[in-house]
Design an enzyme around this catalytic site. Structure first.
Site, PDB file in Angstrom:
ATOM      1  N   TYR A  25      -2.171   4.439   8.053  1.00  0.00           N
ATOM      2  CA  TYR A  25      -1.906   5.519   7.096  1.00  0.00           C
ATOM      3  C   TYR A  25      -2.395   6.879   7.583  1.00  0.00           C
ATOM      4  O   TYR A  25      -2.612   7.784   6.779  1.00  0.00           O
ATOM      5  CB  TYR A  25      -2.566   5.188   5.752  1.00  0.00           C
ATOM      6  CG  TYR A  25      -1.884   4.097   4.978  1.00  0.00           C
ATOM      7  CD1 TYR A  25      -0.521   4.141   4.696  1.00  0.00           C
ATOM      8  CD2 TYR A  25      -2.610   3.009   4.502  1.00  0.00           C
ATOM      9  CE1 TYR A  25       0.095   3.140   3.964  1.00  0.00           C
ATOM     10  CE2 TYR A  25      -1.992   2.003   3.768  1.00  0.00           C
ATOM     11  CZ  TYR A  25      -0.644   2.081   3.504  1.00  0.00           C
ATOM     12  OH  TYR A  25      -0.035   1.099   2.777  1.00  0.00           O
TER      13      TYR A  25
ATOM     14  N   LYS B  35       2.662  -6.610   0.840  1.00  0.00           N
ATOM     15  CA  LYS B  35       1.340  -6.079   0.495  1.00  0.00           C
ATOM     16  C   LYS B  35       0.540  -7.085  -0.341  1.00  0.00           C
ATOM     17  O   LYS B  35       1.096  -8.085  -0.828  1.00  0.00           O
ATOM     18  CB  LYS B  35       1.510  -4.766  -0.261  1.00  0.00           C
ATOM     19  CG  LYS B  35       2.167  -3.669   0.572  1.00  0.00           C
ATOM     20  CD  LYS B  35       2.353  -2.423  -0.266  1.00  0.00           C
ATOM     21  CE  LYS B  35       3.048  -1.316   0.483  1.00  0.00           C
ATOM     22  NZ  LYS B  35       3.217  -0.114  -0.367  1.00  0.00           N
TER      23      LYS B  35
ATOM     24  N   GLU C 266       3.789   1.210  14.448  1.00  0.00           N
ATOM     25  CA  GLU C 266       3.179   0.260  13.521  1.00  0.00           C
ATOM     26  C   GLU C 266       3.114  -1.142  14.104  1.00  0.00           C
ATOM     27  O   GLU C 266       2.118  -1.861  13.918  1.00  0.00           O
ATOM     28  CB  GLU C 266       3.934   0.281  12.181  1.00  0.00           C
ATOM     29  CG  GLU C 266       3.771   1.581  11.438  1.00  0.00           C
ATOM     30  CD  GLU C 266       4.609   1.685  10.201  1.00  0.00           C
ATOM     31  OE1 GLU C 266       5.489   0.818   9.966  1.00  0.00           O
ATOM     32  OE2 GLU C 266       4.413   2.647   9.438  1.00  0.00           O
TER      33      GLU C 266
ATOM     34  N   ASN D 197       3.761  -1.625  -5.133  1.00  0.00           N
ATOM     35  CA  ASN D 197       5.209  -1.760  -4.990  1.00  0.00           C
ATOM     36  C   ASN D 197       5.621  -2.820  -3.968  1.00  0.00           C
ATOM     37  O   ASN D 197       6.700  -2.759  -3.397  1.00  0.00           O
ATOM     38  CB  ASN D 197       5.848  -0.406  -4.691  1.00  0.00           C
ATOM     39  CG  ASN D 197       5.317   0.224  -3.425  1.00  0.00           C
ATOM     40  OD1 ASN D 197       4.634  -0.409  -2.616  1.00  0.00           O
ATOM     41  ND2 ASN D 197       5.620   1.493  -3.249  1.00  0.00           N
TER      42      ASN D 197
ATOM     43  N   HIS E  99       6.038  -2.826   2.378  1.00  0.00           N
ATOM     44  CA  HIS E  99       6.113  -1.649   3.245  1.00  0.00           C
ATOM     45  C   HIS E  99       7.111  -1.950   4.346  1.00  0.00           C
ATOM     46  O   HIS E  99       7.146  -3.066   4.875  1.00  0.00           O
ATOM     47  CB  HIS E  99       4.748  -1.348   3.890  1.00  0.00           C
ATOM     48  CG  HIS E  99       4.857  -0.424   5.067  1.00  0.00           C
ATOM     49  ND1 HIS E  99       4.882   0.943   4.918  1.00  0.00           N
ATOM     50  CD2 HIS E  99       4.986  -0.663   6.401  1.00  0.00           C
ATOM     51  CE1 HIS E  99       5.014   1.496   6.119  1.00  0.00           C
ATOM     52  NE2 HIS E  99       5.080   0.543   7.035  1.00  0.00           N
TER      53      HIS E  99
ATOM     54  N   PHE F 180      -4.376  10.791  -2.450  1.00  0.00           N
ATOM     55  CA  PHE F 180      -4.155   9.365  -2.695  1.00  0.00           C
ATOM     56  C   PHE F 180      -4.566   8.475  -1.526  1.00  0.00           C
ATOM     57  O   PHE F 180      -4.461   7.259  -1.605  1.00  0.00           O
ATOM     58  CB  PHE F 180      -2.677   9.109  -3.034  1.00  0.00           C
ATOM     59  CG  PHE F 180      -1.708   9.608  -2.001  1.00  0.00           C
ATOM     60  CD1 PHE F 180      -1.360   8.829  -0.914  1.00  0.00           C
ATOM     61  CD2 PHE F 180      -1.142  10.877  -2.124  1.00  0.00           C
ATOM     62  CE1 PHE F 180      -0.470   9.287   0.044  1.00  0.00           C
ATOM     63  CE2 PHE F 180      -0.244  11.345  -1.165  1.00  0.00           C
ATOM     64  CZ  PHE F 180       0.085  10.546  -0.079  1.00  0.00           C
TER      65      PHE F 180
END
Length: 135
Positions: free
Chosen positions: A49, A9, A127, A113, A116, A57
């Protein structure tokens, strides 16, 4: 061979941790079969997403993943590659991630974080199709 999608990310790119993350994947015996450093646009992030659309969120997720370059990768291994990657990543919340995992060793906060990984074989193919159509 089995494959999955992994994203370093924007926070991983900003912090200079892409080499560390890729190195861990390779040392585990996984192989990169496609990779591209790219700033993800909002439409593509929305497709990625889509299961979170409408959740409180969601907008923050899209804003974060589109804020700068991310390294998108198709990673291959002998079997259950998605599961191997998820185990290596550690818990979503770095405060709960085990030491020795990417997030346990390197991540600072839940919203940033670092990485992914697809959460199953079906999502891996979906994906990969979003980010690497035709692969």
């Amino acid at each position: 061979m089995d494959r999955t999608l992994v994203i370093c990310k924007p926070d991983a790119v900003e912090r200079g941790l892409v080499g560390e993350i890729v190195g861990r994947l390779e040392r585990k015996g996984l192989r990169l079969v496609a990779a591209e450093l790219r700033t993800i646009d909002a439409a593509t992030a929305g497709r990625h997403y889509e299961e979170h659309h409408g959740k409180p969120f969601y907008d923050r997720l899209v804003a974060f993943i589109t804020r700068g370059p991310a390294l998108l990768m198709v990673v291959e291994g002998p079997q259950d590659t998605w599961q191997v990657v998820r185990t290596m990543m550690g818990a979503t919340n770095p405060n709960e991630a085990a030491l020795g995992t990417i997030r346990g060793d390197l991540a600072i906060e839940m919203t940033e974080n670092l990485v992914h990984g697809s959460d199953g074989p079906e999502s891996a193919e979906r994906e990969i199709g979003i980010f690497f159509p035709g692969r």
